[in-house]
Design an enzyme around this catalytic site. Structure first.
Site, mmCIF file in Angstrom:
data_model
loop_
_atom_site.group_PDB
_atom_site.id
_atom_site.type_symbol
_atom_site.label_atom_id
_atom_site.label_comp_id
_atom_site.label_asym_id
_atom_site.label_seq_id
_atom_site.Cartn_x
_atom_site.Cartn_y
_atom_site.Cartn_z
ATOM 1 N N ILE A 138 0.845 -1.211 0.000
ATOM 2 C CA ILE A 138 0.000 0.000 0.000
ATOM 3 C C ILE A 138 0.872 1.249 0.000
ATOM 4 C CG2 ILE A 138 -1.938 -1.150 1.155
ATOM 5 C CD1 ILE A 138 -1.130 0.548 3.686
ATOM 6 N N ASP A 139 2.177 1.102 0.305
ATOM 7 C CA ASP A 139 3.060 2.272 0.391
ATOM 8 C C ASP A 139 3.491 2.814 -0.979
ATOM 9 O OD1 ASP A 139 2.917 1.851 3.065
ATOM 10 O OD2 ASP A 139 4.933 1.045 3.301
ATOM 11 N N MET A 181 -0.692 5.384 6.906
ATOM 12 C CA MET A 181 0.485 4.502 6.908
ATOM 13 C C MET A 181 1.593 4.994 5.970
ATOM 14 S SD MET A 181 -0.787 0.614 7.342
ATOM 15 C CE MET A 181 -0.869 -0.094 8.989
ATOM 16 N N TYR A 301 -4.886 -0.487 10.143
ATOM 17 C CA TYR A 301 -5.133 -1.578 9.190
ATOM 18 C C TYR A 301 -6.406 -1.415 8.364
ATOM 19 C CZ TYR A 301 -1.352 -3.994 11.558
ATOM 20 O OH TYR A 301 -0.136 -4.323 12.071
ATOM 21 N N VAL A 302 -7.258 -0.448 8.761
ATOM 22 C CA VAL A 302 -8.440 -0.182 7.928
ATOM 23 C C VAL A 302 -7.978 0.108 6.490
ATOM 24 C CG1 VAL A 302 -10.307 1.497 7.553
ATOM 25 C CG2 VAL A 302 -9.833 0.660 9.854
HETATM 26 O O1 F6P Z 1 4.314 -1.977 4.248
HETATM 27 C C1 F6P Z 1 2.962 -1.735 4.368
HETATM 28 C C2 F6P Z 1 2.632 -1.193 5.738
HETATM 29 O O2 F6P Z 1 1.237 -1.143 5.850
HETATM 30 C C3 F6P Z 1 3.243 0.159 6.077
HETATM 31 O O3 F6P Z 1 2.551 1.239 5.562
HETATM 32 C C4 F6P Z 1 3.227 0.119 7.562
HETATM 33 O O4 F6P Z 1 4.142 1.031 8.090
HETATM 34 C C5 F6P Z 1 3.587 -1.294 7.847
HETATM 35 O O5 F6P Z 1 3.140 -2.046 6.756
HETATM 36 C C6 F6P Z 1 3.010 -1.860 9.100
HETATM 37 O O6 F6P Z 1 3.499 -3.152 9.230
HETATM 38 P P1 F6P Z 1 2.927 -4.250 10.198
HETATM 39 O O7 F6P Z 1 1.525 -4.541 9.789
HETATM 40 O O8 F6P Z 1 3.813 -5.420 10.013
HETATM 41 O O9 F6P Z 1 2.986 -3.654 11.555
#
Ligand code: F6P
Length: 377
Positions: A138-139, A181, A301-302
């Protein structure tokens, strides 16, 4: 390897879950089975399943009804092939993975993932595994591809969240801060901030000065509206914090002995810990500096959940089917990248270990500034 020699391929999804992963699995599977009659096995939970030989034979029925389903039916993990927790201790599972790949008589392995996955894939390609990757996160920070699977959906969700946050912001005359995120790359925050009309957008690539943000909000409260929407990336940093991180990074890069390297890593970990909860700190600072009430909404996570957008389903299907076509034509050691209307194979070594950050002269940055958005600098 000519097309007729491929009989069996493996597939896995690794890294954070992302909308569109199932659409990609479906595209690879349907094209592999339907167009070429290949067998396909899916490894569960990313590279961990490949190391522990946890797999499922994927047949046509497993590939139906998953196009619109969020997450990944194969499961995922962030495991590194050379540093995997197995039986309670960190182990290098590279040999075990190569063994399993050979034991299954696989002719190729398809890995769908982001930056970490590209690094794992490169390691395995160097061990002789014929590997092709698809970019997912998603990044949107994987280099050499216009887009990554999941970004479009997350952009839509984060934009809608900002739209909805406007209701409370204008009704209560508050500063409403949306944490979006992205630890290193600001694509999601910048894109959603622009599309949602955020008044302030803070991304990791542009360290901010809190006084300048407060001044912009005060100016707006005086001339335009008493509320402001602030879109903040998880990894956005003040100018002072960014300088501290840069110094620690420099120290790590210059470290000559394992001891020096250890100290530098420790310092970076300390800084990360101090930085956690930064968005709440921004809210407190802005309250103090503007006299307005501030509230924080962490989208979390939404942003990664639920039905993929049509854009991600289309991208995943384009990349997945192109991946099979490229494999049939002999591709190895490449990532299937979306470039313009087409799809191009790019060497995995040219993307592994690299990040596509927002360039400071990117048109999105210019557009945000042109509509009067404060970027914190
Ligand atoms: O790499 C995708 C991502 O959603 C990032 O935007 C976020 O910083 C990271 O994963 C969070 O990771 P995790 O779900 O492993 O904590």
């Amino acid at each position: 390897m000519p097309a007729k020699q491929i009989k069996r391929i493996g597939i896995l999804t690794a890294g954070g879950d992302s909308p569109g992963l199932n659409a990609a699995i479906r595209a690879v599977g349907k094209a592999a089975i339907g167009e070429h009659g290949w067998e396909i096995i899916g490894f569960r939970d990313g590279f961990l399943g490949l190391a522990l030989d946890n797999f499922i034979e994927l047949r046509k029925e497993h590939l139906s009804g998953i196009l619109t389903v969020g997450g990944t039916v194969l499961g995922t993990s962030r495991d590194k092939v050379h540093r995997m927790m197995v039986d309670g201790r960190e182990q290098d599972m590279t040999r075990a993975i190569v063994r399993n790949y050979r034991r299954h008589r696989l002719d190729a392995l398809v890995c769908i993932g982001g930056g970490g996955t590209q690094k794992n894939a490169l390691r395995l390609a160097q061990e002789g595994i014929r590997i092709v990757t698809l970019p997912k996160t998603i990044d949107n920070d994987v280099p050499m591809t216009d887009a990554t699977i999941g970004f479009n959906t997350a952009l839509g969700i984060a934009t809608e969240a900002i739209d909805r946050l406007h209701s409370t912001a204008h009704s209560h005359h508050r500063i409403v801060i949306a944490e979006i995120m992205g630890h290193k790359a600001g694509w999601l925050t910048l894109g959603a901030g622009i599309a949602g009309g955020a008044d302030v957008i803070l991304i990791p690539e542009i360290p901010y000065d809190i006084e300048k943000i407060a001044a912009a909000i005060r100016r707006r409260a005086k001339l335009d509206a008493k509320f402001s929407i602030v879109a903040v990336a998880e990894g956005a940093k003040s100018q002072e914090d960014a300088a501290a991180f840069e110094a620690a990074e420099r120290r790590r890069a210059k470290a000559k002995t394992p001891e020096e390297k250890g100290f530098a890593k420790l310092r970076l970990a300390e800084l990360e810990t101090e930085h956690a909860g930064n968005t709440l700190r921004v809210a407190r600072q802005l309250e103090g500096l503007t006299g307005l009430e501030a509230r924080v909404t962490i989208l979390g996570y939404v942003q990664r959940g639920g039905t993929p957008s049509y854009g991600d389903r289309l991208l995943a299907t384009r990349l997945g089917t192109a991946c099979v076509d490229l494999l049939a034509r002999g591709a190895a050691g490449v990532m299937v990248a979306a470039q313009g209307y087409g799809v191009q194979p790019v060497p995995i070594e040219s993307v592994a270990g690299k990040l596509k950050l927002v360039p400071l002269d990117h048109p999105w940055v210019a557009s945000a500034r042109a509509v009067g958005t404060c970027l914190g600098d």
